[in-house]
Design an enzyme around this catalytic site. Structure first.
Site, short mmCIF file in Angstrom:
data_model
loop_
_atom_site.label_atom_id
_atom_site.label_comp_id
_atom_site.label_asym_id
_atom_site.label_seq_id
_atom_site.Cartn_x
_atom_site.Cartn_y
_atom_site.Cartn_z
N ASP A 449 43.62 34.16 42.28
CA ASP A 449 42.47 35.03 42.08
C ASP A 449 41.67 34.65 40.84
O ASP A 449 42.19 34.05 39.90
CB ASP A 449 42.94 36.49 41.95
CG ASP A 449 43.87 36.70 40.76
OD1 ASP A 449 44.80 35.88 40.61
OD2 ASP A 449 43.68 37.65 39.99
N GLU A 450 40.41 35.02 40.86
CA GLU A 450 39.53 35.03 39.70
C GLU A 450 39.44 33.70 38.96
O GLU A 450 39.37 33.66 37.73
CB GLU A 450 39.93 36.16 38.74
CG GLU A 450 39.76 37.54 39.35
CD GLU A 450 40.04 38.67 38.40
OE1 GLU A 450 39.38 39.71 38.51
OE2 GLU A 450 40.93 38.52 37.52
#
Length: 640
Positions: A449-450
């Site tokens: 993620d991210e």
């Protein structure tokens, strides 16, 4: 010099033409001596921007949520006096009392560090709304203490309840162990309450007979009540545990509130879960939880018939799992402090904070969870969220990459493992080789993620790899990385689980891959269309760190919006999933991200009753949900 005492007060003010506003801070010197040549550090999730304008202070440095300011040159703060300054220019507006300084300390001219007391963020320019009541007055239409509510029940309430449910004499040793297991679970959660079971007949008890039926699902059970006996029918250990837990809940409720709840005298419960994946995630990187807290949370999950514990063991702020091949990950990478390799973040101040789980501790926690029919899914978050890893293992960086060439959404510079550095995969191979024997789960969660768009774009090694492999930008590199990781896991007998961004840039082979849709509910449907199995955990409903009301004085994060318990309870994860895609929707999960969680009381305030709501969403059919019944039972939940 006596130990100084300092207090930092802070408030947020709006700015005309700038929605983000600014901070006003006041440092009070409550010591007996004047101080000069000092620095003030505060941590705040509402970050100061690089172009912020400071009044009566000099902004000297920032690292993610770490901020350091100094007073004007020659300034001296006398005993009993205060230093006030303003910082105009934040990355977002503050919306709640927890959006300001979470911790602070003063570094004196001699280099010593001294923690400041910090209060709530005050609000200038408008009314500071008090926190409201979050649950309505509860009301039960059927007088039974059950959470989650079962699939099917037809019960008649008794006027009294048994002292205990007494195991029938013909029960097997294995069945007796199961009864004892739920008994001890109950005693850990409610140490002052009367036990629900007895292994032999007792005065005013009721017989409990256990019967196996191979036609039932492993997770299903049936209860048949009569004035003389309760019969629990099951086919496997999970169904037996769930049935015993139901009985413990029924009897506990009748005892604690007999005016509201009863124990059945006749009737049946036929029960099995709605979804196979009923999870709860815990972030232990931002705030470390001792093993006693982790095992108690697992006990609470078992009480609510949740079956997955997703353990988030690494992030930018700390690495929490012992890896014997890299001891420095936990000797250096699990400690934050003013003079440590990792700076203070998210609530820690002058005193260093540390903590990690030894492999022996992990084995004990995994075994404890397994005894309660809970599977532990470990997460090592890669390639992003690795500021701690890269601070410790600097050979995993491209020395020619420009420093601070990209920042994560949390403000960490250059925090992603570089897919073009072969040592990255050698490192992860050794990590996986140590993790796999600790966790028997078929899934290993690798985050994904991210990763900031623009990551690795100034790395010559990454540019060379992109050219050789025909990769397009950050997310092409990420997909290349994830595909290699998927193969490494397959070689070790594990399947890849991750957050929904694993699908970026071309993703990975969907076969056997499980992704968690967190950014918004629509993402889950999009992933299912691509062939991925999906667990629904949208921040807008199931992130338990989110604020529960719009009021300024209500604590919590707010980037995903306001998530009142009523919304968490009513949210239907299947949503608009087309019928043909529903086989890909495997279940639901609560996520406990811990940037805000600086105390057990704070944890309990935000996690409950919403964790109970997610548990009921994972187990109870939509038609059987009842908000007012939930509101009557949820306040009695065991807490951390």
């Amino acid at each position: 010099m006596n130990s100084p005492v300092f207090v930092l007060e802070n408030s947020w003010h709006p700015l005309e033409g700038k929605l983000t506003g600014g901070f006003c801070m006041v440092l009070h010197n409550m010591s007996d001596e004047a101080i000069s040549g000092f620095r003030l550090v505060f941590t705040s999730l509402t970050r100061v921007t690089e172009d912020a304008v400071c009044n009566n202070a000099i902004f000297s440095r920032r690292n993610a949520n770490f901020h350091e300011v100094t007073p004007p040159e020659g300034f001296s703060l006398a005993p009993g006096a205060s230093w006030s300054f303003r910082i105009d220019g934040l990355h977002r507006p503050a919306k709640h009392r927890t959006d300001g300084a979470k911790s602070a300390y003063v570094t004196l001219a001699d280099g010593s560090h001294h923690t400041c007391a910090v209060g709530d963020l005050m609000l200038e320019g408008r009314h500071s709304e008090p926190a409201p009541k979050l649950l309505p007055e509860g009301k039960v239409s059927e007088p039974y203490f059950l959470q989650p509510w079962p699939k099917s029940s037809k019960l008649s309430a008794g006027e009294t309840y048994p002292v205990a449910l007494c195991l029938a004499n013909e029960a097997s040793p294995e069945a007796a162990k199961a009864v004892y297991g739920v008994q001890t679970l109950f005693q850990r959660l409610f140490p002052s309450a009367h036990v629900p079971f007895a292994l032999k007949p007792v005065n005013e008890g009721r017989t409990l007979s256990l019967v196996t039926d191979s036609t039932l699902e492993d997770v299903a059970y049936k209860l048949t009540f009569s004035p003389e006996e309760v019969v629990l029918t099951y086919s496997a250990s999970a169904g037996l545990q769930y049935g015993l837990t139901t009985l413990a809940q029924l009897l506990h409720g009748a005892r604690i509130d007999p005016d509201t709840f009863s124990f059945p005298v006749e009737g049946t419960i036929e029960d099995s879960p709605r979804y196979g994946w009923r999870g709860c995630h815990l972030d232990v990187s931002r705030q470390f939880f001792p093993t006693t807290d982790v095992t108690r949370l697992i006990d609470i999950l078992a009480w609510f018939k949740l079956n997955i514990f997703h353990w988030h063991l690494s992030d930018d702020e700390a690495w929490r799992l012992e890896i014997k091949a890299y001891p420095q990950l936990t000797t250096l990478g699990a400690t934050r402090g003013p003079d440590e390799i990792l700076l203070p973040q998210l609530g820690n101040a002058a005193e260093p904070v540390a903590g990690f789980y030894s492999q022996e501790e992990v084995k004990a926690i995994v075994a404890h969870a397994a005894s309660l029919s809970i599977e532990v899914i470990p997460e090592i978050d890669i390639p992003g969220h690795n500021a701690a890893t890269l601070a410790v293992l600097q050979h995993l960086t491209d020395g020619q990459e420009a420093p601070d060439s990209y920042h994560s959404v949390q403000g960490f510079p250059n925090n992603a493992l570089n897919p073009a550095i072969e040592e990255t995969y050698e490192f992860l191979a050794k990590v996986f080789d140590e993790i796999v024997p600790l966790f028997p789960s078929k899934y290993l969660h690798i985050g994904g993620d991210e990763v900031a768009d623009g990551s690795w774009m100034t790395s010559p090694l990454a540019k060379k790899l992109m050219q050789e492999e025909g990769l397009d930008g950050t997310f092409g590199l990420q997909s290349y990385f994830m595909k290699r990781i998927q193969q490494m896991l397959a070689e070790r007998g594990r399947q890849l689980a991750g957050w929904d961004e694993v699908a970026h840039g071309g993703g990975v082979d969907p076969t056997g891959t499980l992704l968690m849709a967190w950014q918004k509910p629509e993402v889950g449907i999009a992933l299912a269309k691509q062939g991925y199995d999906v667990v629904m955990t949208p921040g807008q409903a199931y992130y338990l760190d989110m604020v529960q009301d719009d009021a300024w004085q209500e604590p919590g994060a707010s980037w995903a919006g306001t998530v009142p318990p009523a919304h968490s309870y009513a949210y239907e994860a299947e949503g608009d999933f087309p019928e043909e895609l529903r086989p890909h929707m495997k279940g639901v999960q609560a996520c406990i991200w811990c940037e805000h969680f600086l105390s057990t009381a704070y944890f309990n305030r935000l996690v409950f009753p919403r964790l109970c709501a997610v548990a009921e969403a994972g187990w109870t059919p939509k038609a059987n949900k009842d908000w007012l019944r939930f509101a009557a039972i949820a306040p009695h939940a065991p807490q951390l």
